[in-house]
Design an enzyme around this catalytic site. Structure first.
Site, short mmCIF file in Angstrom:
data_model
loop_
_atom_site.label_atom_id
_atom_site.label_comp_id
_atom_site.label_asym_id
_atom_site.label_seq_id
_atom_site.Cartn_x
_atom_site.Cartn_y
_atom_site.Cartn_z
N TYR A 234 -2.96 5.48 8.69
CA TYR A 234 -2.19 4.19 8.57
C TYR A 234 -1.28 3.89 9.43
O TYR A 234 0.22 3.92 9.79
CB TYR A 234 -1.89 4.22 7.25
CG TYR A 234 -1.66 3.22 6.63
CD1 TYR A 234 -2.67 2.08 6.05
CD2 TYR A 234 -0.46 2.05 6.83
CE1 TYR A 234 -2.59 0.26 5.83
CE2 TYR A 234 0.11 1.02 6.36
CZ TYR A 234 -1.17 0.21 5.72
OH TYR A 234 -0.82 -0.91 5.45
N TYR B 51 0.91 -1.46 0.05
CA TYR B 51 0.24 -0.15 -0.33
C TYR B 51 0.44 1.12 -0.18
O TYR B 51 1.84 0.82 0.50
CB TYR B 51 -0.85 -0.19 1.72
CG TYR B 51 -1.81 1.32 1.34
CD1 TYR B 51 -2.59 1.30 0.23
CD2 TYR B 51 -2.04 1.62 2.15
CE1 TYR B 51 -3.40 2.85 -0.30
CE2 TYR B 51 -3.08 3.00 2.48
CZ TYR B 51 -3.26 3.70 1.68
OH TYR B 51 -4.41 4.38 1.23
N1 LIG Z 1 -8.47 -3.80 1.31
C1 LIG Z 1 -6.76 -2.35 0.87
O1 LIG Z 1 -8.14 -0.99 0.98
C2 LIG Z 1 -5.59 -2.69 0.79
C3 LIG Z 1 -4.94 -1.52 -0.09
C4 LIG Z 1 -3.31 -2.44 -0.46
C5 LIG Z 1 -3.30 -3.02 -0.25
N2 LIG Z 1 -2.94 -3.77 0.91
C6 LIG Z 1 -3.21 -5.45 1.02
O2 LIG Z 1 -3.57 -6.43 0.67
C7 LIG Z 1 -3.92 -7.61 1.92
C8 LIG Z 1 -4.64 -8.04 1.61
O3 LIG Z 1 -5.75 -8.08 3.02
P1 LIG Z 1 -7.32 -7.03 2.51
O4 LIG Z 1 -7.30 -5.96 2.52
O5 LIG Z 1 -7.87 -7.77 1.26
O6 LIG Z 1 -7.98 -7.86 3.16
P2 LIG Z 1 -8.06 -9.31 3.99
O7 LIG Z 1 -9.36 -8.98 5.27
O8 LIG Z 1 -9.29 -10.35 2.85
O9 LIG Z 1 -7.12 -9.97 4.39
C9 LIG Z 1 -6.01 -10.03 5.45
C10 LIG Z 1 -5.71 -12.01 5.52
O10 LIG Z 1 -4.83 -11.11 6.39
C11 LIG Z 1 -5.42 -12.97 7.59
N3 LIG Z 1 -3.79 -12.55 8.52
C12 LIG Z 1 -3.88 -11.83 9.26
N4 LIG Z 1 -2.90 -12.14 10.50
C13 LIG Z 1 -2.78 -13.36 10.08
C14 LIG Z 1 -1.23 -14.35 10.06
N5 LIG Z 1 -0.64 -14.02 11.59
N6 LIG Z 1 -1.16 -15.14 9.85
C15 LIG Z 1 -1.92 -15.33 8.54
N7 LIG Z 1 -3.42 -14.87 7.84
C16 LIG Z 1 -3.39 -13.44 8.79
C17 LIG Z 1 -6.40 -12.66 7.84
O11 LIG Z 1 -7.34 -13.35 8.39
C18 LIG Z 1 -7.12 -12.30 6.24
O12 LIG Z 1 -7.78 -13.14 5.69
C19 LIG Z 1 -2.84 -6.73 2.53
O13 LIG Z 1 -1.01 -7.10 2.74
C20 LIG Z 1 -3.52 -5.73 2.88
O14 LIG Z 1 -2.17 -4.98 3.19
C21 LIG Z 1 -5.11 -4.14 1.06
#
Ligand SMILES: NC(=O)c1ccc[n+]([C@@H]2O[C@H](COP(=O)([O-])OP(=O)(O)OC[C@H]3O[C@@H](n4cnc5c(N)ncnc54)[C@H](O)[C@@H]3O)[C@@H](O)[C@H]2O)c1
Length: 301
Positions: free
Chosen positions: A190, A180
């Site tokens: 954040y 991100y």
């Molecule tokens: N949603 C946004 O706006 C956004 C923007 C840019 C990047 N991201 C990144 O995308 C990726 C996915 O996130 P998302 O937003 O799709 O949310 P999401 O909730 O779908 O995914 C996050 C996942 O991480 C898992 N998780 C947390 N701690 C964990 C651990 N210790 N071991 C294994 N799994 C664990 C959670 O159970 C969840 O399934 C992340 O790296 C997030 O930072 C998200």
């Protein structure tokens, strides 16, 4: 026609526990391209996820455009905080949601995949997980343990996954993570060291591309995605504002859709991207290239 064809390939996607996040959108895109998809799910979220699947609550999301629906080849318990089971404290190992799950460490899931599918069964590994226990605190007020936990789960876990799963990858294999903009520029709110974790993840993508490229012959990339109201993002508390802000100020004034990240991930994992490694690919409607917020009044509109 130049298709994204992942037929015969197997993906392991770490960080899927519902149908609302990028991990799921990536799984679906890869399945649409013909790959078989295994996922790794955080043990505390695993029961709810399995229930959703069993009760058919995800059937609409699993439906494929050409008809039918896709299923996960295998769902592994995975807590990416731990490289080995011995690293997990006893109170975690003995707790209700972990106890019956076997070896949920990164080493454990690696051994389970090898035992289920043989010596080199993987083509694609996606790291789509993050956690910062103090994400709501400004960096300045973040404790050492909160900061280290954010970097451990959200960034070091990629290093560990590449080291452990690299030997399971077939030639041309591809690792991908999700980052991100907060790793490069200030995104107020954040916090908790999550911005530091994303900066580490992006830097590590470059170094791992070199090291794992030479050691395992694989590629390593990261997608810098725009804001999307997943479960994790909603927990930060101001995701709707972020989405509105980006829509107003990005090069393309539209909201990001998770399948757009899925399609980019499928492309990056495919042979079409054979020469792309060590890169941060922006899927954010061009927000990253803006240097000033769009103020309609300043433009006389
Ligand atoms: N949603 C946004 O706006 C956004 C923007 C840019 C990047 N991201 C990144 O995308 C990726 C996915 O996130 P998302 O937003 O799709 O949310 P999401 O909730 O779908 O995914 C996050 C996942 O991480 C898992 N998780 C947390 N701690 C964990 C651990 N210790 N071991 C294994 N799994 C664990 C959670 O159970 C969840 O399934 C992340 O790296 C997030 O930072 C998200």
């Amino acid at each position: 026609m130049l298709p994204i064809d992942l037929t015969g390939k197997r993906a392991f996607i770490a960080g899927v526990a519902d149908d609302g996040g990028f991990g799921f959108a990536i799984a679906k895109a890869m399945a649409e391209a013909g790959a078989s998809v295994c996922v790794g799910t955080w043990p505390p979220a695993l029961n709810i996820f399995l229930n959703l699947l069993e009760r058919g609550k995800m059937d609409a999301s699993l439906a494929l455009p050409g008809g039918g629906k896709f299923g996960f080849e295998k769902i592994y318990p995975l807590d990416a905080s731990y490289d080995t089971l011995a690293d997990a404290p006893e109170e975690i190992r003995e707790s209700k949601r972990y106890k019956e799950r076997g070896d949920f460490s990164i080493e454990g899931v690696t051994a389970a995949i090898a035992s289920d599918f043989g010596a080199r069964p993987l083509d694609i590994v996606v790291h789509s997980l993050a956690n910062g226990p103090e994400v709501k605190k400004p960096l300045l007020d973040t404790s050492r343990s909160g900061y280290l936990a954010a970097v451990s789960v959200s960034a070091y876990s990629l290093v560990s996954m590449v080291r452990n799963l690299g030997p399971l990858m077939r030639p041309g294999g591809s690792f991908l993570s999700l980052t991100y903009m907060a790793g490069e520029r200030v995104i107020p709110g954040y916090g908790g060291g999550m911005s530091s974790a994303k900066a580490a993840l992006e830097s590590d993508t470059r170094t791992l591309a070199y090291e794992a490229g030479r050691r395992f012959g694989v590629r390593v990339n990261t997608i810098s995605a725009g804001p999307w109201a997943s479960r994790a993002a909603s927990a930060i508390g101001f995701i709707d504002t972020m989405i509105r802000y980006c829509k107003a100020n990005a090069a393309l004034p539209r909201e990001l859709e998770a399948p757009e990240v899925g399609a980019t991930a499928a492309f990056l994992a495919s042979p079409l991207a054979a020469a792309i490694t060590g890169t941060t690919v922006y899927v954010d409607n061009g927000y990253h290239s803006m240097g000033m917020a769009v103020d309609p009044t300043a433009l006389g509109q």
